[in-house]
Motif scaffolding. Structure first.
Motif, PDB file in Angstrom:
ATOM      1  N   ASP A 350       0.996  -1.110   0.187  1.00  0.00           N
ATOM      2  CA  ASP A 350      -0.126  -0.027  -0.039  1.00  0.00           C
ATOM      3  C   ASP A 350       0.687   1.148   0.061  1.00  0.00           C
ATOM      4  O   ASP A 350       0.220   2.372  -0.500  1.00  0.00           O
ATOM      5  N   GLY A 351       2.099   1.170   0.467  1.00  0.00           N
ATOM      6  CA  GLY A 351       2.891   2.357   0.659  1.00  0.00           C
ATOM      7  C   GLY A 351       3.917   2.267  -0.755  1.00  0.00           C
ATOM      8  O   GLY A 351       5.005   2.901  -0.384  1.00  0.00           O
ATOM      9  N   ALA A 352       3.681   1.683  -1.860  1.00  0.00           N
ATOM     10  CA  ALA A 352       4.697   1.303  -2.838  1.00  0.00           C
ATOM     11  C   ALA A 352       5.252   2.717  -3.451  1.00  0.00           C
ATOM     12  O   ALA A 352       6.391   2.991  -3.816  1.00  0.00           O
ATOM     13  N   GLY A 353       4.225   3.795  -3.454  1.00  0.00           N
ATOM     14  CA  GLY A 353       4.488   5.097  -4.148  1.00  0.00           C
ATOM     15  C   GLY A 353       4.786   5.987  -3.337  1.00  0.00           C
ATOM     16  O   GLY A 353       4.922   7.130  -3.778  1.00  0.00           O
ATOM     17  N   ILE A 354       5.155   5.706  -2.089  1.00  0.00           N
ATOM     18  CA  ILE A 354       5.633   6.698  -1.050  1.00  0.00           C
ATOM     19  C   ILE A 354       7.033   6.382  -0.631  1.00  0.00           C
ATOM     20  O   ILE A 354       7.272   5.505   0.196  1.00  0.00           O
ATOM     21  N   VAL A 355       7.965   7.275  -1.017  1.00  0.00           N
ATOM     22  CA  VAL A 355       9.401   7.004  -0.913  1.00  0.00           C
ATOM     23  C   VAL A 355       9.497   7.123   0.541  1.00  0.00           C
ATOM     24  O   VAL A 355      10.432   6.427   1.318  1.00  0.00           O
TER      25      VAL A 355
END
Length: 423
Positions: A350-355
């Motif tokens: 779910d946090g794949a796109g949040i660096v």
């Protein structure tokens, strides 16, 4: 390990209504016991108390406690609703078990019952002249307890049901379950990590649900009662496993009573935190997932949860062989790879796109590897590589390079010669 009846008793004592019944019974006993105590006191010790003073004091206490109890229950239900919607519905069970809340509400209810019954008894002529002095003194003590409880309640409300408080309760429950397993990795039985014996008889559950508790003492007793040589029982379902007729609870080698073996497993509709550290890790991960949803968009909560994951999982390095208490029982280990999967995989997805989340996730795995590379290394490396693949198309190139740098540090510390994760 706790027996089934003792575990069930502890579960009941954690419920709010049980605590309130105990306080209510104490209130009733106080009113009825006042005339019994007065004769043993020295004559004239308490002096003569005006009937109007006792009546007025009890009236004020009864009317105010009814309002305070009703208002406090409303606050408690609001806190439950807020935690369910903003954190996770699974957290409400822990909030309901909060001891401060239970004691404060039970004190308010007990004070109301005491004052209400005492007022009825006073106007009905139940108390004599000497009894009224003692009753007035007891009323003052109850009023003092109410004031102290109010102060505690006000201080408690600044945190109760808030996100941070709920996170702490979830972490503590998970840590307690995992620490118990650290002390007894095999629940007091022999280690067994393989297929069931070929001559074993499968013992299936009578109902469908989750294994909430395993009474190891009852299993040992059932195995020992199976003839002169006894029987050997191989557990197939640990607490937290989903039980159904197609999945055996255990395998029995020998002629043990199948009903006794089956009765040693408590099946519940839902999972509980007791004896099930993987459930706690899953709930903590669920909190982070909810925070990462587009509707909430709170990466800071996910980062906070990742730090708590490291604190919880780090205790696994202190695991012991455990004392052999049940020689007829064979228990599979708690798989470390599964625990890391429960903890980190949902957050990585779910946090794949949040660096910021990806960096903290990789650093959390790196911290575990630095704590014990031989133990955590292979499972942490697997989660690190999977998280890196999930974020490959979701992050900008320079962000991906930063994440990859931490993942490479994990791979360097792990290496093929670092060993395999044991229990």
């Amino acid at each position: 390990m706790k027996s089934a009846w003792w575990w069930a008793l502890e579960r009941q004592l954690q419920k709010l209504w049980v605590v309130q019944i105990l306080y209510a019974a104490l209130a009733v006993a106080t009113v009825l016991g006042t005339p019994l105590i007065t004769p043993v006191l020295p004559p004239g010790l308490l002096g003569r108390i005006d009937d109007g003073a006792v009546d007025a004091t009890l009236t004020i206490l009864a009317s105010s406690m009814l309002s305070v109890t009703t208002f406090s229950l409303g606050i408690m239900l609001t806190a439950f609703s807020g935690a369910s919607s903003s954190v996770t519905p699974r957290a409400t069970d822990l909030l309901q078990q909060d001891r401060t809340t239970q004691r404060v509400l039970s004190t308010f209810l007990g004070a109301f019952i005491f004052s209400f019954l005492a007022l009825i008894a006073l106007r009905a002529g139940f108390f004599g002249e000497n009894d009224k002095g003692l009753l007035f003194l007891v009323t003052l003590v109850v009023a003092a307890l109410v004031v102290v409880s109010m102060l505690r309640w006000i201080a408690h409300l600044t945190r109760f049901g808030r996100r941070g408080d709920t996170h702490e309760k979830l972490e503590a429950a998970t840590l307690a379950a995992l620490a118990e397993r650290v002390e007894q990795p095999y629940l007091g039985g022999h280690p067994h990590n393989g297929p069931p014996p070929a001559d074993g008889v499968a013992i299936a559950p009578a109902s469908i649900g989750y294994v909430a508790h395993v009474d190891m003492g009852a299993l040992q007793a059932a195995a020992a009662a199976a003839g002169a040589d006894g029987a050997q029982v191989y557990l197939a379902a640990l607490p937290g496993a989903f039980a159904h007729p197609g999945a055996p609870l255990c395998w029995c080698v020998g002629k043990a009573d199948a009903d006794r073996l089956r009765a040693a497993f408590t099946i519940a509709p839902t999972r509980t935190f007791d004896q099930d550290p993987r459930f706690g890790l899953s709930v903590l991960s669920e909190v982070a997932e909810r925070a990462l949803s587009p509707a909430i968009n709170d990466p800071g909560t996910a980062i906070d949860i990742l730090g708590r994951m490291v604190r919880v999982l780090a205790v696994w390095q202190d695991r012991k062989g455990g004392e052999l208490r049940y020689p007829a029982l064979w228990v599979p280990p708690l798989d470390l790879s599964d625990m890391l999967e429960d903890a980190f995989a949902p957050i990585a997805r779910d946090g794949a796109g949040i660096v910021a989340v990806q960096l903290r996730l990789q650093k959390s795995l790196l911290a575990l590897v630095q704590i014990d590379a031989a133990l955590f290394g292979p499972a942490a490396l697997r989660q690190s590589q999977q998280a890196l693949e999930r974020s490959a198309g979701a992050l900008l190139p320079f962000e991906q390079d930063r994440v990859r740098g931490v993942a490479e540090a994990i791979a360097a510390l792990t290496g093929p010669s670092r060993g395999q994760p044991g229990i």
